[in-house]
Design a protein around this motif. Structure first.
Motif, PDB file in Angstrom:
ATOM      1  N   VAL A   1     -23.760  -1.646 -14.563  1.00 34.15           N
ATOM      2  CA  VAL A   1     -24.093  -2.849 -13.809  1.00 34.15           C
ATOM      3  C   VAL A   1     -24.940  -3.738 -14.713  1.00 34.15           C
ATOM      4  O   VAL A   1     -25.977  -3.307 -15.228  1.00 34.15           O
ATOM      5  N   VAL A   2     -24.473  -4.964 -14.910  1.00 35.29           N
ATOM      6  CA  VAL A   2     -25.013  -5.837 -15.949  1.00 35.29           C
ATOM      7  C   VAL A   2     -25.496  -7.137 -15.323  1.00 35.29           C
ATOM      8  O   VAL A   2     -24.770  -7.765 -14.548  1.00 35.29           O
ATOM      9  N   THR A   3     -26.687  -7.564 -15.699  1.00 33.38           N
ATOM     10  CA  THR A   3     -27.179  -8.837 -15.190  1.00 33.38           C
ATOM     11  C   THR A   3     -28.276  -9.365 -16.095  1.00 33.38           C
ATOM     12  O   THR A   3     -28.791  -8.657 -16.975  1.00 33.38           O
ATOM     13  N   GLU A   4     -28.625 -10.616 -15.878  1.00 33.38           N
ATOM     14  CA  GLU A   4     -29.842 -11.181 -16.454  1.00 33.38           C
ATOM     15  C   GLU A   4     -30.881 -11.201 -15.348  1.00 33.38           C
ATOM     16  O   GLU A   4     -30.694 -11.850 -14.317  1.00 33.38           O
ATOM     17  N   GLY A   5     -31.963 -10.491 -15.571  1.00 30.14           N
ATOM     18  CA  GLY A   5     -33.030 -10.455 -14.572  1.00 30.14           C
ATOM     19  C   GLY A   5     -33.992 -11.616 -14.752  1.00 30.14           C
ATOM     20  O   GLY A   5     -34.255 -12.050 -15.877  1.00 30.14           O
TER      21      GLY A   5
ATOM     22  N   ALA B  88     -38.558  -4.305 -12.914  1.00 29.83           N
ATOM     23  CA  ALA B  88     -37.224  -4.541 -12.364  1.00 29.83           C
ATOM     24  C   ALA B  88     -37.100  -3.940 -10.970  1.00 29.83           C
ATOM     25  O   ALA B  88     -35.999  -3.771 -10.471  1.00 29.83           O
ATOM     26  N   GLY B  89     -38.211  -3.630 -10.396  1.00 28.85           N
ATOM     27  CA  GLY B  89     -38.158  -2.994  -9.088  1.00 28.85           C
ATOM     28  C   GLY B  89     -37.952  -3.969  -7.948  1.00 28.85           C
ATOM     29  O   GLY B  89     -37.940  -3.577  -6.779  1.00 28.85           O
ATOM     30  N   GLY B  90     -37.793  -5.224  -8.245  1.00 27.18           N
ATOM     31  CA  GLY B  90     -37.692  -6.216  -7.198  1.00 27.18           C
ATOM     32  C   GLY B  90     -36.265  -6.523  -6.791  1.00 27.18           C
ATOM     33  O   GLY B  90     -35.411  -5.640  -6.681  1.00 27.18           O
ATOM     34  N   SER B  91     -36.013  -7.798  -6.643  1.00 25.34           N
ATOM     35  CA  SER B  91     -34.779  -8.216  -5.988  1.00 25.34           C
ATOM     36  C   SER B  91     -33.529  -7.968  -6.815  1.00 25.34           C
ATOM     37  O   SER B  91     -32.438  -7.871  -6.252  1.00 25.34           O
ATOM     38  N   LEU B  92     -33.641  -7.875  -8.130  1.00 32.93           N
ATOM     39  CA  LEU B  92     -32.393  -7.725  -8.911  1.00 32.93           C
ATOM     40  C   LEU B  92     -31.688  -6.413  -8.600  1.00 32.93           C
ATOM     41  O   LEU B  92     -30.499  -6.259  -8.899  1.00 32.93           O
ATOM     42  N   ARG B  93     -32.407  -5.477  -7.965  1.00 36.13           N
ATOM     43  CA  ARG B  93     -31.761  -4.225  -7.581  1.00 36.13           C
ATOM     44  C   ARG B  93     -30.640  -4.469  -6.581  1.00 36.13           C
ATOM     45  O   ARG B  93     -29.691  -3.677  -6.485  1.00 36.13           O
ATOM     46  N   ALA B  94     -30.748  -5.564  -5.831  1.00 32.99           N
ATOM     47  CA  ALA B  94     -29.706  -5.850  -4.850  1.00 32.99           C
ATOM     48  C   ALA B  94     -28.380  -6.152  -5.515  1.00 32.99           C
ATOM     49  O   ALA B  94     -27.322  -6.042  -4.883  1.00 32.99           O
ATOM     50  N   GLY B  95     -28.415  -6.543  -6.757  1.00 33.02           N
ATOM     51  CA  GLY B  95     -27.167  -6.746  -7.471  1.00 33.02           C
ATOM     52  C   GLY B  95     -26.476  -5.450  -7.830  1.00 33.02           C
ATOM     53  O   GLY B  95     -25.313  -5.445  -8.232  1.00 33.02           O
ATOM     54  N   VAL B  96     -27.202  -4.333  -7.678  1.00 31.37           N
ATOM     55  CA  VAL B  96     -26.648  -3.023  -8.009  1.00 31.37           C
ATOM     56  C   VAL B  96     -26.164  -2.310  -6.756  1.00 31.37           C
ATOM     57  O   VAL B  96     -25.102  -1.684  -6.751  1.00 31.37           O
ATOM     58  N   THR B  97     -26.941  -2.405  -5.690  1.00 29.87           N
ATOM     59  CA  THR B  97     -26.655  -1.629  -4.488  1.00 29.87           C
ATOM     60  C   THR B  97     -27.148  -2.364  -3.249  1.00 29.87           C
ATOM     61  O   THR B  97     -28.061  -3.199  -3.323  1.00 29.87           O
ATOM     62  N   GLU B  98     -26.565  -2.022  -2.137  1.00 26.18           N
ATOM     63  CA  GLU B  98     -27.029  -2.595  -0.871  1.00 26.18           C
ATOM     64  C   GLU B  98     -28.273  -1.878  -0.367  1.00 26.18           C
ATOM     65  O   GLU B  98     -28.899  -2.332   0.588  1.00 26.18           O
TER      66      GLU B  98
END
Length: 538
Positions: free
Chosen positions: A151-155, A411-421
């Motif tokens: 799972v890839v993103t720019e945080g 990275a414990g914040g909102s970007l986790r939502a891009g990985v899982t619900e």
């Protein structure tokens, strides 16, 4: 936003948000300002929500309006174990607006036998903001025959900083002293480590807790540091510094050369056997612990006779003295230019005329040779070759002085939502060593405790991995790699998984704000291959 000369204006903030239900519920929201020109597009890649005219970029210079389509202007960086060309290859994706990107010949023929040699990084991938949608790349591939997902993103990081290790014993500033960049406070001096001075730069309080200028300067400094560029800082009551990851620090205009071999006590012990027989007394001057050989346990073990030297400072233990002088840029990180200034006197009846005294710093950068005269006064003499060789060996054992820049982000914040619900399941999976976290393909150390606090060496990351948004905050790449079965178990966005060959052909799954091209880079030899690698957990 004067630093962003291409900024196309910020939006009005008085219109309500009405989400448009597109395919999969991930459609583009209507503009907040209904009076916005139809020639503009509203960027929702960060909270600023720039309204961008055709051909222009937003305030971050990362997104642009290309003929009515919001695009990520930088290519997404893909890593390979090997590439044929040393020059980075840029290849357009097969998607609208991408045909305007000038690219070279593709060097990927879709051969899945080599799929485990390709890794999609978060650099240039685009973001998950506003945190209700899956990450732009959720890539399926195989590693050693195992089905994997990355799972890839720019945080977008507000809670982040850079820890800077500067290999020098020179005085940079008092602990807790402010560090300034272009006049604004952007960090502080923190606890020194062995042979190094430490700075903590950036952080949420400087980004968002002070004035707008402080926030902008903090973000600018952090972006430059993360992208391996040189920055000049001043420390209140201390030095002026030029810092650049992987380069020697420049302190008050002088490039540092050596990291000390050890403290004065350690240097005395390390070279004691070499000094015995060629010197009657050796003093290693150090801001931390100044060592005196004949008093030191090493000298006692070598049966060296006391010299009768009497030192200034606070005696800690035999042959080890604290606070012989103030911190500074002189001998051994002290403020002294004359080493004899830290000698209080000589004990009569013990010291003797003709006694041979070496005084040196912990790097060997400073060294002088003395012989006591009839009045027990040290008189400087030419240094004997056999002593000079030992001093040179001290210098030989000093490692090159460097600046090390570590990115530390939460990275414990909102970007986790891009990985899982169900974001907490990602946190738990990481702590169970089921997920390898990387930043631009570089290994990331995950701190123990709650949340996902990661730390990565910027020198192991691709160049120009960091960006900013004018909230202000830092943009940094992050990737989560795991077995596909584990991804499903943590509630991952299974419907948005797409195979590697699709990622290489089309790019990100979304239409809005997607990158238009991929760039191939060879993997840093110092980095383990991210897929199938054990995570670095605290």
């Amino acid at each position: 936003m004067t630093e962003h000369t291409k900024t196309d204006g910020l939006p009005g903030m008085d219109m309500p948000v009405v989400a448009e239900a597109g395919a999969g519920g991930f459609g583009k929201a209507p503009p907040r300002n209904e009076k916005m020109s139809t020639a503009k597009v509203e960027c929702n890649a960060c909270p600023v929500l720039c309204q961008i005219s055709d051909g222009r970029t937003g305030a971050c210079d990362r997104y642009a309006n290309r003929e009515g389509v919001l695009v990520r202007v930088d290519p997404v960086v893909l890593l390979r174990r090997e590439i044929a060309s040393e020059a980075p290859t840029l290849v357009p994706f097969d998607r609208p607006a991408a045909d305007k990107v000038e690219g070279g010949a593709p060097d990927w023929n879709g051969d899945l036998l080599h799929a485990d040699e390709v890794f999609v990084t978060g650099v240039g991938s685009s973001t998950t903001y506003p945190d209700y949608k899956p990450a732009p790349f959720i890539v399926a591939s195989k590693a050693q025959g195992v089905d994997m997902v990355t799972v890839v993103t720019e945080g977008i990081f507000s809670y982040c900083s850079f820890k800077v290790k500067i290999d020098t014993d020179r005085f940079l500033g008092s602990e807790q002293a402010n560090v300034r960049y272009r006049g604004e406070v952007v960090g502080h001096v923190t606890t020194a480590e062995y042979g190094s001075q430490m700075l903590s730069l950036g952080g949420v309080h400087h980004l968002t807790g002070g004035s707008k200028k402080e926030g902008r300067m903090t973000a600018e400094l952090m972006q430059l540091l993360g992208n391996k560029k040189a920055v000049e800082c001043t420390i209140d009551g201390g030095s002026t510094l030029v810092i650049q990851a992987g380069r020697a620090p420049i302190v008050n205009g002088v490039e540092e050369q050596r990291m000390r071999v050890g403290c004065g006590s350690a240097a005395v012990g390390i070279f004691a056997r070499q000094f015995a027989g060629v010197a009657d007394e050796v003093v290693v001057v150090d801001d931390h612990i100044t060592g005196v050989l004949t008093e030191h346990q090493a000298g006692r073990c070598l049966d060296m006779a006391p010299s009768g030297i009497q030192m200034l400072g606070r005696k800690s233990t035999p042959g080890r003295y604290f606070q012989v002088a103030n911190p500074g840029n002189g001998w051994g990180g002290t403020d002294i230019a004359d080493p004899l200034s830290i000698i209080e006197g000589w004990e009569e009846g013990v010291a003797r005329p003709g006694l041979r005294l070496l005084m040196t710093s912990t790097t060997g950068e400073h060294a002088q040779w003395y012989v006591l005269d009839e009045a027990l006064k040290p008189v400087e003499q030419p240094m004997p070759p056999e002593v000079r060789r030992i001093v040179e060996r001290i210098g030989e054992n000093c490692e090159p002085s460097l600046c090390t820049v570590l990115f530390l982000g939460g990275a414990g914040g909102s970007l986790r939502a891009g990985v899982t619900e169900n974001p907490v399941l990602l946190t738990r999976a990481i702590k169970r060593a089921l997920v390898n976290v990387t930043c631009g393909g570089a290994p990331a150390y995950v701190w123990p405790g709650g949340g996902i606090t990661v730390m990565a060496d910027v020198m192991r990351m691709p160049d120009n991995s960091f960006g900013t948004v004018p909230t202000p905050a830092i943009v940094a790449p992050i990737e989560f790699s795991m077995r596909q079965a584990d991804y499903e178990a943590l509630g991952g966005h299974m419907e948005h998984i797409f195979p590697l060959e699709q990622a290489l052909a089309r790019g990100a799954w979304q239409e809005d704000g997607a990158p238009l091209a991929r760039q191939w880079l060879v993997m840093d030899d110092a980095n383990p291959w991210p897929l199938g690698h054990t995570p670095m957990l605290g």
